[in-house]
Design a protein around this motif. Structure first.
Motif, PDB file in Angstrom:
ATOM      1  N   ARG A   1      16.518 -10.357  -1.008  1.00 18.95           N
ATOM      2  CA  ARG A   1      15.664 -11.427  -1.543  1.00 18.95           C
ATOM      3  C   ARG A   1      14.756 -10.845  -2.604  1.00 18.95           C
ATOM      4  NH1 ARG A   1      10.475 -11.192   1.061  1.00 18.95           N
ATOM      5  NH2 ARG A   1      10.666  -9.881   2.887  1.00 18.95           N
ATOM      6  N   GLY A   2      14.458 -11.643  -3.587  1.00 11.28           N
ATOM      7  CA  GLY A   2      13.545 -11.241  -4.653  1.00 11.28           C
ATOM      8  C   GLY A   2      12.182 -11.848  -4.418  1.00 11.28           C
ATOM      9  N   GLU A   3      11.160 -11.118  -4.816  1.00 11.61           N
ATOM     10  CA  GLU A   3       9.798 -11.638  -4.716  1.00 11.61           C
ATOM     11  C   GLU A   3       8.913 -10.912  -5.703  1.00 11.61           C
ATOM     12  OE1 GLU A   3       7.717  -9.287  -1.091  1.00 11.61           O
ATOM     13  OE2 GLU A   3       9.149 -10.815  -0.502  1.00 11.61           O
ATOM     14  N   ALA A   4       7.785 -11.526  -6.020  1.00 12.45           N
ATOM     15  CA  ALA A   4       6.824 -10.884  -6.913  1.00 12.45           C
ATOM     16  C   ALA A   4       6.215  -9.682  -6.204  1.00 12.45           C
ATOM     17  CB  ALA A   4       5.733 -11.873  -7.312  1.00 12.45           C
ATOM     18  N   ASP A   5       5.950  -8.626  -6.969  1.00 10.27           N
ATOM     19  CA  ASP A   5       5.330  -7.427  -6.412  1.00 10.27           C
ATOM     20  C   ASP A   5       3.884  -7.769  -6.077  1.00 10.27           C
ATOM     21  OD1 ASP A   5       4.186  -4.998  -5.832  1.00 10.27           O
ATOM     22  OD2 ASP A   5       5.012  -3.970  -7.575  1.00 10.27           O
ATOM     23  N   PRO A   6       3.510  -7.795  -4.792  1.00 13.90           N
ATOM     24  CA  PRO A   6       2.143  -8.180  -4.426  1.00 13.90           C
ATOM     25  C   PRO A   6       1.097  -7.169  -4.872  1.00 13.90           C
ATOM     26  CG  PRO A   6       3.335  -7.399  -2.506  1.00 13.90           C
ATOM     27  CD  PRO A   6       4.321  -7.463  -3.642  1.00 13.90           C
ATOM     28  N   ASN A   7       1.501  -5.925  -5.091  1.00 14.07           N
ATOM     29  CA  ASN A   7       0.548  -4.902  -5.515  1.00 14.07           C
ATOM     30  C   ASN A   7       0.416  -4.791  -7.021  1.00 14.07           C
ATOM     31  OD1 ASN A   7       0.016  -4.066  -2.831  1.00 14.07           O
ATOM     32  ND2 ASN A   7       1.953  -2.965  -2.842  1.00 14.07           N
ATOM     33  N   ASP A   8       1.356  -5.349  -7.749  1.00  5.46           N
ATOM     34  CA  ASP A   8       1.343  -5.234  -9.201  1.00  5.46           C
ATOM     35  C   ASP A   8       2.113  -6.386  -9.835  1.00  5.46           C
ATOM     36  OD1 ASP A   8       0.911  -4.295 -11.712  1.00  5.46           O
ATOM     37  OD2 ASP A   8       1.996  -2.418 -11.449  1.00  5.46           O
ATOM     38  N   PRO A   9       1.581  -7.609  -9.728  1.00  5.92           N
ATOM     39  CA  PRO A   9       2.325  -8.771 -10.231  1.00  5.92           C
ATOM     40  C   PRO A   9       2.601  -8.730 -11.736  1.00  5.92           C
ATOM     41  CG  PRO A   9       0.106  -9.401  -9.551  1.00  5.92           C
ATOM     42  CD  PRO A   9       0.295  -7.978  -9.156  1.00  5.92           C
ATOM     43  N   ASP A  10       1.817  -7.952 -12.513  1.00  5.67           N
ATOM     44  CA  ASP A  10       2.048  -7.858 -13.952  1.00  5.67           C
ATOM     45  C   ASP A  10       3.331  -7.120 -14.292  1.00  5.67           C
ATOM     46  OD1 ASP A  10      -0.276  -9.241 -14.473  1.00  5.67           O
ATOM     47  OD2 ASP A  10      -1.481  -7.418 -14.686  1.00  5.67           O
ATOM     48  N   HIS A  11       3.842  -6.336 -13.366  1.00  5.63           N
ATOM     49  CA  HIS A  11       5.045  -5.556 -13.642  1.00  5.63           C
ATOM     50  C   HIS A  11       6.307  -6.211 -13.099  1.00  5.63           C
ATOM     51  CE1 HIS A  11       2.180  -2.340 -14.581  1.00  5.63           C
ATOM     52  NE2 HIS A  11       3.108  -2.079 -15.484  1.00  5.63           N
ATOM     53  N   GLY A  12       6.231  -7.449 -12.690  1.00  9.39           N
ATOM     54  CA  GLY A  12       7.444  -8.177 -12.365  1.00  9.39           C
ATOM     55  C   GLY A  12       7.788  -8.263 -10.900  1.00  9.39           C
ATOM     56  N   ASP A  13       9.075  -8.352 -10.684  1.00  6.76           N
ATOM     57  CA  ASP A  13       9.600  -8.669  -9.369  1.00  6.76           C
ATOM     58  C   ASP A  13      10.129  -7.447  -8.640  1.00  6.76           C
ATOM     59  OD1 ASP A  13       9.123 -11.430  -9.599  1.00  6.76           O
ATOM     60  OD2 ASP A  13      10.916 -11.636 -10.835  1.00  6.76           O
ATOM     61  N   MET A  14      10.214  -7.609  -7.332  1.00  2.00           N
ATOM     62  CA  MET A  14      10.796  -6.596  -6.469  1.00  2.00           C
ATOM     63  C   MET A  14      11.990  -7.217  -5.770  1.00  2.00           C
ATOM     64  SD  MET A  14       7.820  -4.143  -5.511  1.00  2.00           S
ATOM     65  CE  MET A  14       9.034  -3.138  -4.875  1.00  2.00           C
ATOM     66  N   LEU A  15      12.911  -6.380  -5.391  1.00  2.00           N
ATOM     67  CA  LEU A  15      14.066  -6.806  -4.623  1.00  2.00           C
ATOM     68  C   LEU A  15      13.969  -6.129  -3.267  1.00  2.00           C
ATOM     69  CD1 LEU A  15      16.623  -8.505  -5.144  1.00  2.00           C
ATOM     70  CD2 LEU A  15      17.802  -6.373  -5.582  1.00  2.00           C
ATOM     71  N   ILE A  16      13.979  -6.927  -2.209  1.00  2.00           N
ATOM     72  CA  ILE A  16      13.931  -6.404  -0.851  1.00  2.00           C
ATOM     73  C   ILE A  16      15.355  -6.411  -0.311  1.00  2.00           C
ATOM     74  CG2 ILE A  16      12.921  -6.627   1.453  1.00  2.00           C
ATOM     75  CD1 ILE A  16      10.864  -6.316  -0.883  1.00  2.00           C
ATOM     76  N   VAL A  17      15.837  -5.234   0.077  1.00  2.00           N
ATOM     77  CA  VAL A  17      17.184  -5.096   0.639  1.00  2.00           C
ATOM     78  C   VAL A  17      17.007  -4.684   2.093  1.00  2.00           C
ATOM     79  CG1 VAL A  17      19.399  -3.901   0.496  1.00  2.00           C
ATOM     80  CG2 VAL A  17      18.122  -4.410  -1.602  1.00  2.00           C
ATOM     81  N   ARG A  18      17.594  -5.469   2.987  1.00  2.00           N
ATOM     82  CA  ARG A  18      17.428  -5.236   4.425  1.00  2.00           C
ATOM     83  C   ARG A  18      18.795  -5.177   5.089  1.00  2.00           C
ATOM     84  NH1 ARG A  18      13.202  -5.986   7.653  1.00  2.00           N
ATOM     85  NH2 ARG A  18      12.078  -7.068   6.023  1.00  2.00           N
ATOM     86  N   ARG A  19      18.906  -4.256   6.033  1.00  2.00           N
ATOM     87  CA  ARG A  19      20.088  -4.198   6.893  1.00  2.00           C
ATOM     88  C   ARG A  19      19.581  -3.867   8.281  1.00  2.00           C
ATOM     89  NH1 ARG A  19      24.157  -0.447   8.784  1.00  2.00           N
ATOM     90  NH2 ARG A  19      26.032  -1.656   9.206  1.00  2.00           N
ATOM     91  N   GLY A  20      19.723  -4.807   9.195  1.00  2.00           N
ATOM     92  CA  GLY A  20      19.199  -4.614  10.547  1.00  2.00           C
ATOM     93  C   GLY A  20      17.695  -4.421  10.497  1.00  2.00           C
ATOM     94  N   ALA A  21      17.224  -3.357  11.133  1.00  3.29           N
ATOM     95  CA  ALA A  21      15.788  -3.086  11.184  1.00  3.29           C
ATOM     96  C   ALA A  21      15.300  -2.319   9.959  1.00  3.29           C
ATOM     97  CB  ALA A  21      15.459  -2.289  12.443  1.00  3.29           C
ATOM     98  N   TRP A  22      16.191  -1.912   9.066  1.00  2.06           N
ATOM     99  CA  TRP A  22      15.820  -1.084   7.923  1.00  2.06           C
ATOM    100  C   TRP A  22      15.700  -1.929   6.675  1.00  2.06           C
ATOM    101  CZ3 TRP A  22      14.338   3.449   9.528  1.00  2.06           C
ATOM    102  CH2 TRP A  22      14.871   3.951  10.718  1.00  2.06           C
ATOM    103  N   ALA A  23      14.627  -1.731   5.926  1.00  3.94           N
ATOM    104  CA  ALA A  23      14.428  -2.467   4.676  1.00  3.94           C
ATOM    105  C   ALA A  23      13.837  -1.534   3.639  1.00  3.94           C
ATOM    106  CB  ALA A  23      13.520  -3.671   4.894  1.00  3.94           C
ATOM    107  N   GLN A  24      14.174  -1.815   2.402  1.00  6.01           N
ATOM    108  CA  GLN A  24      13.652  -1.039   1.286  1.00  6.01           C
ATOM    109  C   GLN A  24      13.360  -1.999   0.149  1.00  6.01           C
ATOM    110  OE1 GLN A  24      11.984   1.524   0.409  1.00  6.01           O
ATOM    111  NE2 GLN A  24      13.520   3.112   0.685  1.00  6.01           N
ATOM    112  N   ALA A  25      12.270  -1.738  -0.567  1.00  3.67           N
ATOM    113  CA  ALA A  25      11.890  -2.552  -1.719  1.00  3.67           C
ATOM    114  C   ALA A  25      12.175  -1.768  -2.991  1.00  3.67           C
ATOM    115  CB  ALA A  25      10.415  -2.920  -1.644  1.00  3.67           C
ATOM    116  N   TYR A  26      12.727  -2.445  -3.968  1.00  3.28           N
ATOM    117  CA  TYR A  26      13.055  -1.832  -5.249  1.00  3.28           C
ATOM    118  C   TYR A  26      12.456  -2.671  -6.363  1.00  3.28           C
ATOM    119  CZ  TYR A  26      16.661   0.265  -2.304  1.00  3.28           C
ATOM    120  OH  TYR A  26      17.318   0.911  -1.292  1.00  3.28           O
TER     121      TYR A  26
END
Length: 86
Positions: A34-59
């Motif tokens: 899922r894509g979402e705005a970067d809550p820590n730095d909204p001026d720099h665009g969006d983040m992509l959250i990739v999740r598999r089971g209990a593991w997730a990473q934001a890019y």
């Protein structure tokens, strides 16, 4: 950006994501994306959250596809491998 599954990715990113998954023995639908705005730095665009089971990473999404290289580094490091159930 409205990304709810990997099929919502831009065509080039989607193809690269599918290839990265295949190289590491995964099917793309094994990941929740899922894509979402970067809550820590909204001026720099969006983040992509990739999740598999209990593991997730934001890019951070950029025009150069850096998130795909970072995702593949995580796959190489076995970040998204689930531990076997006892």
């Amino acid at each position: 950006m409205t990304i709810h599954t990997y099929t919502d990715l831009p065509l080039v990113d989607r193809a690269a994501f599918e290839l990265a998954c295949a190289r590491h023995g995964f099917a793309p639908m094994q990941f929740d994306i899922r894509g979402e705005a970067d809550p820590n730095d909204p001026d720099h665009g969006d983040m992509l959250i990739v999740r598999r089971g209990a593991w997730a990473q934001a890019y951070r999404i950029d025009a150069r596809g850096q998130w795909l290289r970072q995702f593949e580094v995580d796959l190489n490091g076995r970040f998204f491998r689930q531990a076997p159930h006892a």
